[in-house]
Every structure is written in C-alpha cells, then in structure tokens.
Write a protein that holds these residues in place. Structure first.
Motif, PDB file in Angstrom:
ATOM      1  N   LEU A  51    -141.513 -79.087  21.841  1.00 31.56           N
ATOM      2  CA  LEU A  51    -140.874 -77.941  22.475  1.00 31.56           C
ATOM      3  C   LEU A  51    -140.787 -78.190  23.971  1.00 31.56           C
ATOM      4  N   LEU A  52    -139.650 -77.865  24.536  1.00 32.16           N
ATOM      5  CA  LEU A  52    -139.414 -78.058  25.961  1.00 32.16           C
ATOM      6  C   LEU A  52    -139.108 -76.712  26.619  1.00 32.16           C
ATOM      7  N   ALA A  53    -139.742 -76.459  27.747  1.00 30.97           N
ATOM      8  CA  ALA A  53    -139.423 -75.295  28.576  1.00 30.97           C
ATOM      9  C   ALA A  53    -138.429 -75.770  29.625  1.00 30.97           C
ATOM     10  N   ARG A  54    -137.346 -75.023  29.764  1.00 34.11           N
ATOM     11  CA  ARG A  54    -136.277 -75.437  30.680  1.00 34.11           C
ATOM     12  C   ARG A  54    -136.024 -74.384  31.759  1.00 34.11           C
ATOM     13  N   GLU A  55    -135.608 -74.875  32.916  1.00 32.99           N
ATOM     14  CA  GLU A  55    -135.156 -73.984  33.983  1.00 32.99           C
ATOM     15  C   GLU A  55    -133.895 -73.283  33.480  1.00 32.99           C
TER      16      GLU A  55
END
Length: 155
Positions: A51-55
């Motif tokens: 899982l990636l958190a993105r701006e």
C-alpha cells in the motif's frame, strides 16, 4: 490517499522509501534486498499487497507498507516507511489502518510485525492500533530480521 502498488514506478518508490530509513538506521539485509527488489513477485504474487500513501496534488508516494501473506490467514505487516519530509501528518496511522483493513478483507486472522526499540514512534503507533508485544517463539517464521528486537501481533 492510500492505494495498492500498480506499476514499476510504485515499486521503485517502495524500494526508495525503505532503503532510505533502513540504510540510515540499520543495515540492509539480504531479505530486504530480495523483497524491495521484487515486490510483485515476493509480496503481491503470493497473496500480499503493498500500500502506498500519495500526496493528493502530485500523486507522489510519500509512505508505504507491505502485507506479506503466510498460510492459515497470517499476514506480516512489514516495510513501513514515511518520507522524512512527510512525517508528522498522520500518514503512518492511515497506512497501518489500511493494512489492517486489507489483511482482514483477505481473510487474515493474525497480523504480526517486527520492529526495533529505536523506533519508539512506530511502536507507539502499532500499540495504538491494538498490537501487543510477543516473544520470538510466537513468530510464525523461523528466520527473522536481526534488527527486529520488538515483536508484535494483532489477532
């Protein structure tokens, strides 16, 4: 915004975010290199996820967490990182919550992790999410990271 790994660009961001903190605080181990070098083959293919958190504006990955799948509904929460410039904004908390939700959605009944006592903010975050400390003999794997001196699980 948190989303699953979908491209080589995502895989590169996952590797870079983790190499930064592991290399700064510890030593990259062979297992780190193997997982970070092939997240689709080593994590996603066997039933896990990254899982990636993105701006929101740019879509740039600023945080990540992996869920490694094991038999019998067991998952490992691993390779969690938040870019230094993005820390203190609740990204780690959102990643942990999303990982717990994803593990449950995939039939997970137990989630474990290994961390290090140097990483007090991370330990606090895991405890807030309901993780409790366990001893090494409770791990579902025999060989585990040398740097992991604090082991935790969520059932």
């Amino acid at each position: 915004m948190v989303s699953s790994i979908a491209s080589q660009r995502d895989a590169d961001a996952f590797r870079a975010l983790n190499e930064e903190w592991i290399s700064r605080l510890f030593t990259l181990e062979e297992e780190d290199r193997a997982i970070l070098g092939d997240p689709f083959g080593r994590i996603v293919g066997p039933g896990g996820d990254v899982l990636l958190a993105r701006e929101q504006d740019s879509g740039t990955a600023v945080g990540c967490v992996a869920l490694l799948a094991y038999p019998d509904g067991v998952f490992e929460l691993a390779k969690m990182a938040v870019a230094p410039a993005a820390q203190g904004r609740g990204i780690g908390r959102r990643l942990v919550a999303a990982a717990i939700e994803r593990a449950r959605a995939r039939g997970g009944t137990r989630l474990f992790l290994g961390t290090n006592s140097k990483l007090a903010p991370a330990i606090h975050l895991y405890e807030e999410a309901g993780f409790v400390r366990i001893t090494r003999n409770r791990l579902p794997v025999a060989d585990y990271y040398a740097r992991a001196d604090t082991l935790m699980e969520l059932t």
